[in-house]
Design a protein around this motif. Structure first.
Motif, PDB file in Angstrom:
ATOM      1  N   ALA A 195     -58.635  18.569  13.911  1.00 18.88           N
ATOM      2  CA  ALA A 195     -59.530  17.877  12.970  1.00 18.88           C
ATOM      3  C   ALA A 195     -60.601  18.821  12.444  1.00 18.88           C
ATOM      4  O   ALA A 195     -60.908  18.826  11.239  1.00 18.88           O
ATOM      5  N   ALA A 196     -61.172  19.641  13.327  1.00 16.39           N
ATOM      6  CA  ALA A 196     -62.213  20.580  12.901  1.00 16.39           C
ATOM      7  C   ALA A 196     -61.648  21.608  11.920  1.00 16.39           C
ATOM      8  O   ALA A 196     -62.316  21.984  10.940  1.00 16.39           O
ATOM      9  N   LEU A 197     -60.429  22.048  12.155  1.00 15.44           N
ATOM     10  CA  LEU A 197     -59.819  23.025  11.251  1.00 15.44           C
ATOM     11  C   LEU A 197     -59.483  22.396   9.901  1.00 15.44           C
ATOM     12  O   LEU A 197     -59.595  23.058   8.857  1.00 15.44           O
ATOM     13  N   MET A 198     -59.091  21.119   9.893  1.00 18.21           N
ATOM     14  CA  MET A 198     -58.843  20.432   8.626  1.00 18.21           C
ATOM     15  C   MET A 198     -60.126  20.383   7.798  1.00 18.21           C
ATOM     16  O   MET A 198     -60.105  20.606   6.573  1.00 18.21           O
ATOM     17  N   ARG A 199     -61.242  20.103   8.457  1.00 16.51           N
ATOM     18  CA  ARG A 199     -62.528  20.096   7.730  1.00 16.51           C
ATOM     19  C   ARG A 199     -62.882  21.497   7.248  1.00 16.51           C
ATOM     20  O   ARG A 199     -63.435  21.675   6.157  1.00 16.51           O
ATOM     21  N   ARG A 200     -62.558  22.484   8.069  1.00 17.43           N
ATOM     22  CA  ARG A 200     -62.855  23.878   7.703  1.00 17.43           C
ATOM     23  C   ARG A 200     -62.057  24.305   6.470  1.00 17.43           C
ATOM     24  O   ARG A 200     -62.582  24.990   5.583  1.00 17.43           O
ATOM     25  N   ILE A 201     -60.808  23.897   6.390  1.00 22.30           N
ATOM     26  CA  ILE A 201     -59.959  24.262   5.245  1.00 22.30           C
ATOM     27  C   ILE A 201     -60.426  23.546   3.981  1.00 22.30           C
ATOM     28  O   ILE A 201     -60.473  24.131   2.891  1.00 22.30           O
ATOM     29  N   ASP A 202     -60.752  22.250   4.122  1.00 23.35           N
ATOM     30  CA  ASP A 202     -61.368  21.467   3.050  1.00 23.35           C
ATOM     31  C   ASP A 202     -60.611  21.590   1.721  1.00 23.35           C
ATOM     32  O   ASP A 202     -61.209  21.833   0.660  1.00 23.35           O
ATOM     33  N   GLY A 203     -59.302  21.438   1.763  1.00 21.01           N
ATOM     34  CA  GLY A 203     -58.522  21.390   0.530  1.00 21.01           C
ATOM     35  C   GLY A 203     -58.256  22.717  -0.138  1.00 21.01           C
ATOM     36  O   GLY A 203     -57.730  22.755  -1.269  1.00 21.01           O
ATOM     37  N   ASP A 204     -58.592  23.823   0.494  1.00 21.49           N
ATOM     38  CA  ASP A 204     -58.316  25.141  -0.103  1.00 21.49           C
ATOM     39  C   ASP A 204     -56.802  25.283  -0.317  1.00 21.49           C
ATOM     40  O   ASP A 204     -56.028  25.208   0.641  1.00 21.49           O
ATOM     41  N   PRO A 205     -56.334  25.506  -1.538  1.00 25.67           N
ATOM     42  CA  PRO A 205     -54.890  25.519  -1.810  1.00 25.67           C
ATOM     43  C   PRO A 205     -54.122  26.665  -1.171  1.00 25.67           C
ATOM     44  O   PRO A 205     -52.896  26.574  -1.049  1.00 25.67           O
TER      45      PRO A 205
END
Length: 494
Positions: free
Chosen positions: A336-346
């Motif tokens: 979950a923390a990594l998903m927030r870190r990526i934040d939609g970066d393509p």
């Protein structure tokens, strides 16, 4: 006459469990077992000691994924007890408290599989397990495991009772390790056996297991100390490392770790180095133009520091075009923390764990390894075999033993994200001919860890461990007889 790759006898690999999102240790255990079967023709039984109730489904998925093959089987303790009587003298179950759970108790929760309750458990106010009862398919009680019995001194003691087909006590112990030992005795049944214990949890539970004709080996898959200089053995390994003489051999995956452990024990003679093996891929690698992007294959935990890989790629993409993609394969507590870190970066993609994900290494340009420690680094070896260049932190113990910096991969200082980014840039910026040469060198290095070679190293280590065990038992027998006669002579003098 050529010596067979492995000695004859029954071969077992022991671990605590097979998690759905299993990582390096379990993957290495399964791979070694397949190598034993393919290279030496021996059957291997993988033993699990945990009490999950769906191992038939687990085995099916592993077979579909190619992790289990003909001659490599999976066997769980509780599944076996549901269909086999445990040998032993009847009636000894009365030695320990026996009070089965009542299904109508509101504090008791049942767990079903295929419509049948195979397990019931009772928990305390804090969620701690106080008792677990296991059942056969016909509903009869097979094991009752109480963990809430008072003991002087404040701690709780255990009562583990195995029941017969009528659900009546048959055998019992005050520690679960007694059941583990009795089960392995039943499986071995007096034949020559080779017991390779991979899990540190299983190693603690079987620390005192000794039987004539059975060779017991422990494989240390992870680091035994923290990354801090001069640190002590980590708590989860202290019990085992204080009694390394309890095993006929202790296998380390790298020479560096073996040498470090040798400084901590007087039993250096039983410490062995055997690396992990790999099945070499076809020798027709893809063209350089067909490779693109970076990849991470890791459990998403704090230990793996996948956020460092993300930060490094972001720094690379700040100065290069087109941007370098990063595909991360794995599951874990940090997802979950990594998903927030990526934040939609393509250019950053987070995939779920998939045993087949190693196939992407043939198309990837770079593998990033950012762990705090690596007992070996199987992903590094698999990447090199596929011609994917590894860029890794130089942490204990595997990366520095596998990678030759600048020749077949890149090593950077532990935790230095800027250096990690610089190393990735240097790989992708070099001329295609130089990068192709680095990929060839990586494949050549990986070929030194073929399943055939590693299986033969195992054969040599197992035979030496057996001779060492026989010698020790002879000495112990002589010592016991000498002590016995000393007591007899002492009594006669009186």
């Amino acid at each position: 006459m050529l010596t067979a790759p492995l000695p004859t006898g029954r071969h077992f690999a022991v671990t605590w469990s097979i998690p759905d999102d299993f990582g390096g240790m379990t993957g290495a255990l399964l791979h070694r077992s397949r190598g034993f079967r393919r290279e030496a023709g021996v059957a291997v039984t993988v033993l699990t000691l945990d009490d999950r109730i769906d191992y038939a489904d687990v085995a099916s998925r592993l077979r579909d994924a190619g992790e289990l093959i003909d001659g490599v089987s999976l066997l769980n303790l509780y599944d076996w007890l549901r269909t086999h009587p445990l040998p032993g003298e009847r009636g000894s179950g009365a030695r320990h408290p026996f009070r089965p759970l009542r299904p109508d108790d509101p504090d008791v929760v049942g767990l079903e599989h295929d419509g049948r309750v195979l397990r019931r458990e009772r928990r305390g106010p804090g969620g701690e397990i106080l008792q677990v009862d296991h059942y056969r398919q016909d509903g009869s009680l097979v094991v009752s495991d109480r963990r809430d019995l008072d003991r002087r001194g404040g701690s709780a003691k255990r009562s583990v009772v195995v029941c017969d087909q009528r659900g009546q006590p048959h055998r019992s112990w005050s520690h679960i390790s007694g059941l583990y030992a009795a089960w392995i005795d039943a499986l071995v049944a007096g034949s020559r056996a080779w017991l390779v214990i991979d899990s540190k949890t299983a190693a603690r539970s079987l620390l005192g297991y000794r039987r004539r004709g059975t060779v017991v080996v422990h494989v240390v898959h992870g680091a035994h100390v923290s990354s801090s200089p001069g640190s002590d053995v980590i708590p989860s390994r202290r019990k085992v490392f204080s009694r390394l003489d309890a095993f006929d051999a202790v296998v380390f995956l790298t020479r560096r770790q073996r040498d470090h452990a040798a400084r901590l024990t007087a039993h250096r003679g039983r410490l062995v180095t055997i690396p992990l093996g790999i099945t070499l891929p076809p020798s027709n690698p893809p063209a350089e133009s067909e490779r693109a992007g970076a990849v991470v294959l890791a459990r998403l935990s704090a230990l793996k520091r996948v956020d460092h890989a993300i930060a490094a790629i972001e720094r690379v993409n700040a100065v290069v075009t087109p941007p370098l993609t990063l595909d991360i394969w794995g599951d874990g507590s940090r997802r979950a923390a990594l998903m927030r870190r990526i934040d939609g970066d393509p250019v950053l993609t987070l995939h779920h764990h998939d045993p087949a994900a190693r196939g992407v290494l043939r198309e990837a340009s770079v593998l990033l390894v950012t762990s705090r420690s690596e007992g070996f680094g199987l992903a590094i070896l698999e990447a090199m075999a596929a011609g994917c260049i590894p860029v890794a932190y130089d942490v204990p113990y595997g990366p520095g033993e596998i990678i030759r910096h600048g020749r077949n991969g890149m090593l950077v200082a532990d935790g230095d994200v800027d250096a990690l980014a610089d190393a990735v840039r240097s790989v992708i910026a070099q001329p295609p001919a130089a990068r192709d040469a680095q990929r060839r060198a990586a494949r050549e290095r990986a070929a030194q860890f073929s399943d055939d070679r590693v299986t033969r190293l195992w054969g040599r280590a197992l035979r030496r461990a057996r001779r060492r065990g026989m010698s020790r038992r002879t000495v112990e027998g002589v010592t016991w007889r000498a002590r016995r006669w000393a007591r007899v002579l002492t009594r006669r003098r009186r």
